[in-house]
Design an enzyme around this catalytic site. Structure first.
Site, short mmCIF file in Angstrom:
data_model
loop_
_atom_site.label_atom_id
_atom_site.label_comp_id
_atom_site.label_asym_id
_atom_site.label_seq_id
_atom_site.Cartn_x
_atom_site.Cartn_y
_atom_site.Cartn_z
CG ASP B 560 74.84 31.16 49.34
OD1 ASP B 560 74.27 30.29 48.76
OD2 ASP B 560 75.99 31.25 49.21
CG ASP B 761 79.46 34.66 46.80
OD1 ASP B 761 78.58 35.15 46.38
OD2 ASP B 761 80.07 33.67 46.91
#
Lengths: 125, 877
Positions: B560, B761
Site C-alpha cells: 500500500d 496498515d
C-alpha cells in the site's frame, strides 16, 4: 520348511493381523459428554501416558470445557494442542488446566501433545 | 487470650507473656527478652502483623469499596443491592454505576468479605481484585494451612485466600487499593513462616523449573543405568575380558543370572517411563516410542533369561543372553531424552527474553503519596512516576512532563521516541532523559508486552500445514514398525543362517529399537518454536505456523502506498519563487502559513508545520474565505493573498509565467503544488507531498533481490503514484484503486497464479490483508492484535517485510532439513536393522548402535532447530 518354521510363519501372520486390528480397525471406546448446568460441556481428562478419555464426543455450538490434569513428569506431555481451534495450554504437573472453546462445525478434530506422541480425538456432532 | 508474638509468631497466653508493649494504640505480647528487644529496636517492622492489618473486630461497622465488573452495573443495580441487603449483617449498600464501584457498610462480626464476594458473584458480577501467589517456605503442617488462610482472609481488602501445602503457595485475591503485598506477607509471617518473594507466575519460569527437575531425574536414571550397563557389557563380551574369558560355562551362567537380576531395576526404574507409557498407550489402542523401546528391551530380557534358565531348549550356541542390550539401550535413550530436554530449554529463550523486559516494580502515586508497588498491583487509572533511566512499568498516557523513551526492545526502532503530555508510553520501554508522570491505561495481561508474549506463544504452539504429513505418517508408524519386526523375525528364522533363533531375535529387537517416531514428531514444532521466537526478537509477530509456511512461497508483495511506503502524512517539500520575485521564500511561507493556519485541510497542516519547523512567526488573518475546489483567499498584514490551484489562478486572471511549467515538474514528481498570489500578482509555489520513508527503497530493493515482484497499490492518481514508484524502484503500479477495490486487485494478482502478500496498515486495508495469502500489517508499536493480519510488523519500516520473509525461509528450510533427516533416518535405518545388507556385505547392525542412533536422532532434530537461533536478518536492528 520344518514344522517349527511353519508355526513361526503362521504366528507371524496372526500377529500381523492382530496388530493391524488392534491399533487400526477395532472400534474405540467413545466418551459422550453431558451438558452441565452452566451450559458448557465439561469433561475432565487425565494425562498419563495418554489422554483418558481420549475419544470425546461433544455437540456443536455449545462451549466445550476440557479440564486436563497431568499426572506425570515426562516433558513430552507438558503441552496439549488443539491445532484446529488454535488452542493450546501448558499442563504443569498436578495442576488442573482448563481449555475452553466452542466448536461450530461438526467433524473430527485431533488433539495431541507437542510432538504428537499422545493423541486424542474430539468428535463434534 | 491466645495471642501471637509479633516477632517470632509464637502463640502465647497474654497473661503469661514475658512482656507487653503498646504501639499505635495496639497491645503486643512477647514470649522472650530477645523478641521484645527486637520489637523495641524497630517496632514498625512488626506492626504489619495481624493486629494491625486494619481489621478491627471491635468496630461494629466496616466500610469497603469493591470494584465490580462483568455486567452493566446500571441495569442490575437494584437486583444487586437487594441481594446484598438480604445478607444478615450488611448495613448499607451504595452503587456507584459510573465508577463501577460498590460501597458496602457491614458488621464484620456477622459477615465477612468472602461472603460479600460470593453474593456479588451469585448475581453474575465479577469482583475486580488482583490475584497474587505468595510462596511460603517450609510449610509442612497441614493444620497451619487453615490458620494462615484465616489470617489472610482477616486482612483488610482480601477477597479470598487459599493455601496449597503441595505447592507451598498461598493464592490471594485482594483489592490492591486496600492492602499491599507487604501486608499479606506480614499476615503469613504472623504464623512464624517466611514468605518467599512472590513466585513468578510466568509459565516459562514454571516450565523451566519443571524441566530442571525432570532433567535431574533423567540424569539420575541415566547414571544408574550406565553404571549397571558397564559390568553387564563385560559379561556379554566375556571372550575379550581378561578374567571372565577363563571362567567355566557354569560359572558364566551364574554370572549371567546375576546380570539378569541387575538389569531388572534398570528396566523398572531407569526405564519405568517406557513401560508405563507403553501400557497406557496400549490401553488407548495406540502405540508410540515407549511401545517400541518397551517391546525391544522386554523381548531381549525375556529371551536372555529363558536362555540361561533353560539352555537345553535352545539349539547349540544360541543360549547366550544379551542383557547388555537392555541396560545400554535404556541408558542411551534416557540420556537422549535428557539432552533433548536441555536443548528444548534453549528453544524457548525468545519468550524468556521478552518476559525479562517486564519491570518488577512501579512508583505509584496514590493519595498524593509515592509508593513502590510490585507491578502486579498497579491498577488502571493509577498515576505512575518515571524517572530518567527507569523502565516504564505498564502502558499508559503521559499526564505530566516529557522525555525521550527508548522503545527499541519492543519496536526495534533504535532512535528514542520523544514523548510529551498526551503521548502513549508502552510498558517495558526505558525512559532516557526526562522525568514524567503517566496515567495507566493497560495493566497485567492487557499490556502490549503481555499481548506480544501471548501471541508469540500461541504461534509457537500452532501447527504448520507441513506437519500434517508427519502427523499422518506417525499415526501409522509404530504399528508398521511392529509388523516389520515380526516379519524380520519370521524371515530370519525361516531362511536365515545358523543360529537362526539368535539372528531372528537380535534383528527384530534392533528394528524395534532403531525406529524413531519422535524425530518425526519433533521436526516441525521445534523449528517453529525457534523461528517464530526469532521473528519476535526482530519485531515481527507471526500469528501462526501456517502464516510462516505461506510467507516462504511469496512471489508478489503488494505494498500500500500511503503509510506503508510513505510516511502517510504530507510534508512541505518545495518553495518556488516567481521570476520577478516580490518576496523572499521565508516571507512567502510565513504569509501562506498564516492563512493556512485557519484552514483544516491536511495539506494546509503540512504548510503550517513547515513554517513552524523554520520557526517563523505567524501573522493575523482577516477575511478568510474558502473557495471550494479552488483554494482560499484572505488578508494578511494588509495584503490580499490567494492560495490555490491552477483553476483559481486562471479565474483570478493572474499571469503565472514560468511557474505553470515548474508546477508540472513538481506534480510529475508526485508533489502537490499550490500557487500563491499577493495583491493579484503571482508570488510563487509551495509544494507539499507525502514523503517516502527513508528506508523504503532499500527494503524494496532487498525484496526484489529475493526474487519477489513488488507491486504498489494506491488510490492516488497515476502521475503521483508513478512518481513515488520511480523514487523507490517499484515497476508495477496499481493506481486510482478505490479502497474497497484493493481486495479485488489482490485477487486479480492471485488469479495470475501467484502467491501474494499484502502489506498495509491493518485498518483501511483489512479486507485486502485478509484476501492475500499472507497479510502483513505495519503496526504502530502497541497495536499488535491486528485481526486481519497474519504477520504484524511492530516497527513501521518496510525492512520488516524482508526480515519476515527471511525468517520464514530460514525456518521452513530448517523444518525441511529436520523432516527429510527424520524420514531418511527411519527409511534407511529400519531396512539396515532388518538385515538387508547382510546377504551382500555380511553387515548387521548391533542393537546397541541402534539404541545410540535412536537416542541421538531426536537430539539432532532439536539441535538443528536450535541452529536457527543464530539466524541474522539482512537488516539487523
Amino acid at each position: 520348511m520344518n514344522t517349527i518354521q511353519i508355526i513361526v510363519v503362521l504366528s507371524g501372520i496372526v500377529t500381523t493381523i492382530l496388530i493391524a486390528w488392534y491399533f487400526w480397525f477395532a472400534p474405540k471406546a467413545q466418551t459422550r459428554v453431558a451438558v452441565a448446568e452452566s451450559g458448557a460441556q465439561e469433561v475432565a481428562i487425565t494425562v498419563k501416558g495418554g489422554y483418558t478419555p481420549d475419544v470425546i464426543v461433544v455437540q456443536k455450538g455449545r462451549p466445550v470445557r476440557l479440564t486436563f490434569t497431568r499426572q506425570e513428569s515426562s516433558a513430552c506431555s507438558e503441552k496439549v494442542l488443539f491445532p484446529d481451534f488454535n488452542q493450546n495450554a501448558n499442563l504443569p504437573e498436578g495442576e488442573q488446566v482448563t481449555v475452553e472453546f466452542t466448536p461450530e462445525k461438526a467433524g473430527e478434530y485431533g488433539f495431541q501433545c507437542q510432538m504428537g506422541m499422545l493423541r486424542g480425538k474430539l468428535i463434534v456432532e | 487470650m491466645i495471642v501471637h508474638d509479633p516477632v517470632c509468631g509464637m502463640k502465647i497466653e497474654s497473661q503469661s507473656a514475658f512482656a507487653q508493649r503498646e504501639h499505635m494504640g495496639q497491645k503486643y505480647y512477647f514470649c522472650s527478652q530477645s523478641c521484645v528487644g527486637q520489637f523495641d529496636a524497630d517496632p514498625h517492622r512488626y506492626v504489619m502483623t495481624s493486629a494491625t492489618t486494619g481489621f478491627n473486630p471491635q468496630a461494629t461497622l466496616t466500610r469497603i469499596e469493591l470494584p465490580v465488573s462483568g455486567m452493566p452495573l446500571k441495569e442490575h443495580a437494584t437486583h444487586l443491592e437487594a441481594a446484598l441487603r438480604a445478607v444478615d449483617g450488611i448495613d448499607e449498600v451504595k452503587v456507584n454505576a459510573s465508577a463501577s464501584k460498590l460501597e458496602v457498610q457491614y458488621d464484620a462480626q456477622k459477615v465477612d468479605v468472602a461472603r460479600l464476594v460470593s453474593t456479588i458473584k451469585s448475581i453474575g458480577f465479577q469482583v475486580g481484585g488482583t490475584k497474587v501467589k505468595i510462596g511460603i517456605e517450609n510449610l509442612r503442617c497441614a493444620s497451619c494451612v487453615k490458620f494462615i488462610e484465616d489470617e489472610l482472609k482477616a486482612t483488610q481488602g482480601v477477597l479470598s485466600a487459599t493455601v496449597n501445602i503441595a505447592t507451598q503457595e498461598a493464592t490471594v485475591d485482594y483489592l490492591p487499593q486496600n492492602t499491599t503485598l507487604s501486608q499479606l506477607n506480614a499476615a503469613i509471617e504472623t504464623w512464624g513462616y517466611k514468605s518467599r518473594a512472590t513466585t513468578s507466575d510466568a509459565p516459562v519460569d514454571k516450565q523451566e523449573e519443571a524441566h530442571a527437575h525432570e532433567y535431574r531425574k533423567l540424569m539420575n536414571k541415566f547414571w544408574f543405568a550406565a553404571a549397571i550397563a558397564l559390568p553387564v557389557m563385560a559379561t556379554a563380551y566375556y571372550q575379550v575380558v581378561p578374567f571372565l574369558r577363563d571362567l567355566s560355562m557354569d560359572s558364566l551362567r551364574l554370572l549371567w543370572g546375576v546380570t539378569a537380576l541387575l538389569t531388572l531395576p534398570v528396566m523398572f526404574w531407569s526405564g519405568s517411563d517406557f513401560f508405563t507409557g507403553a501400557w497406557a498407550a496400549f490401553k488407548h489402542r495406540s502405540a508410540n516410542m515407549n511401545t517400541l523401546i518397551a517391546l525391544g528391551t522386554g523381548a531381549a530380557w525375556l529371551y536372555s533369561t529363558f536362555a540361561i534358565l533353560f539352555p537345553s531348549v535352545f539349539p547349540e550356541g544360541t543360549s547366550e543372553p544379551f542383557f547388555d542390550v537392555v541396560a545400554v539401550v535404556i541408558a542411551l535413550v534416557v540420556l537422549g531424552q535428557a539432552l533433548e530436554l536441555r536443548a528444548k530449554g534453549q528453544s524457548s529463550s525468545a519468550i524468556k527474553k521478552l518476559l525479562g523486559l517486564q519491570a518488577k516494580t512501579a512508583r505509584v502515586i496514590r493519595d498524593g503519596k509515592e509508593m513502590d508497588l510490585p507491578v502486579e498491583e498497579v491498577l488502571v487509572g493509577d498515576v505512575i512516576q518515571v524517572r530518567p533511566g527507569e523502565k516504564v512499568p505498564v502502558d499508559g498516557v503521559i499526564v505530566e512532563g516529557s522525555s525521550a523513551v527508548d522503545e527499541s526492545m519492543l519496536t526495534g526502532e533504535s532512535m528514542p521516541a520523544s514523548k510529551k503530555m498526551g503521548d502513549e508510553v508502552i510498558g517495558a520501554t526505558i525512559n532516557k532523559t526526562g522525568a514524567f508522570k503517566f496515567r495507566t491505561t493497560k495493566v497485567g495481561k492487557d499490556t502490549a508486552l503481555a499481548q506480544i508474549v501471548r501471541m508469540v506463544q500461541d504461534a509457537q504452539n500452532s501447527k504448520a500445514p507441513i506437519a500434517r504429513l508427519a502427523d499422518i505418517v506417525s499415526g501409522y508408524f509404530v504399528p508398521i514398525v511392529m509388523i516389520l519386526a515380526v516379519w524380520t523375525f519370521v524371515i530370519w528364522f525361516v531362511i536365515g543362517p545358523q543360529p537362526q533363533l539368535v539372528y531372528a531375535l537380535v534383528t527384530s529387537v534392533t528394528v524395534l529399537i532403531i525406529a524413531c517416531p519422535c524425530a518425526l514428531g519433533l521436526a516441525t514444532p521445534m523449528s517453529l518454536m525457534v523461528g517464530i521466537g526469532k521473528g519476535a526478537e526482530n519485531g515481527i509477530l507471526i500469528r501462526s505456523g501456517e502464516a510462516l509456511q505461506t510467507a516462504r512461497a511469496i512471489q508478489t508483495v503488494v505494498l500500500d502506498k500511503t503509510g506503508t511506503i510513505t510516511k502517510g502524512k504530507p510534508e512541505l517539500t518545495d518553495i518556488v519563487l516567481a521570476d520577478q520575485s516580490i518576496v523572499k521564500d521565508d516571507e512567502l511561507l510565513r504569509l501562506a502559513s498564516s492563512v493556512e493556519k485557519v484552514s483544516e485541510h491536511p495539506l494546509a497542516q503540512a504548510i503550517v508545520e513547515g513554517a513552524q519547523a523554520r520557526k517563523l512567526e505567524l501573522a493575523e488573518v482577516k477575511d478568510f474565505e474558502a473557495i471550494p475546489g479552488h483554494g482560499v483567499s484572505a488578508k494578511v498584514e494588509g495584503k490580499n493573498i490567494l492560495i490555490g490551484n491552477l483553476k483559481l489562478m486562471n479565474r483570478e486572471n493572474i499571469a503565472l509565467g514560468s511557474l505553470e511549467e515548474k508546477s508540472k515538474f513538481l506534480a510529475d514528481d508526485g508533489k502537490t503544488p499550490m500557487f500563491i498570489a499577493l495583491d493579484g500578482k503571482a508570488a510563487g509555489i509551495i509544494a507539499v507531498a507525502d514523503t517516502v520513508k527513508e528506508d523504503s527503497s532499500e527494503a524494496i530493493k532487498a525484496l526484489q533481490a529475493l526474487g519477489i515482484e513488488v507491486v504498489m497499490i494506491t488510490g492516488d492518481n497515476r502521475r503521483t503514484a508513478e512518481a513515488i514508484a520511480r523514487k523507490v524502484g517499484v515497476k508495477r503500479v496499481l493506481a486510482e484503486v478505490l479502497p474497497e477495490d484493493k481486495a479485488k486487485n489482490v485477487q486479480l494478482l492471485q488469479a495470475e497464479g501467484k502467491k501474494v502478500a499484502m502489506v498495509g496498515d491493518g485498518i483501511n486495508d483489512a479486507p485486502a490483508l485478509a484476501q492475500a495469502d499472507v497479510g502483513l500489517a505495519i503496526g504502530t508499536g502497541t497495536d499488535v492484535a491486528i485481526e486481519a493480519s497474519d504477520i504484524t510488523l511492530i516497527r513501521g519500516s518496510l525492512k520488516g517485510v524482508v526480515t519476515a520473509i527471511e525468517v520464514s525461509r530460514a525456518t521452513m528450510n530448517n523444518i525441511y532439513q529436520n523432516l527429510v533427516g527424520a524420514f531418511f533416518y527411519n527409511v534407511l535405518g529400519i531396512p539396515v536393522a532388518m538385515g538387508v545388507l547382510f546377504p551382500f556385505f555380511g553387515l548387521l547392525l548391533s542393537p546397541l548402535i541402534a539404541g545410540a542412533a535412536m537416542a541421538f536422532s531426536s537430539v539432532t532434530v532439536v539441535g538443528n532447530a536450535n541452529r536457527l537461533r543464530g539466524f541474522k536478518p539482512k537488516f539487523s536492528v
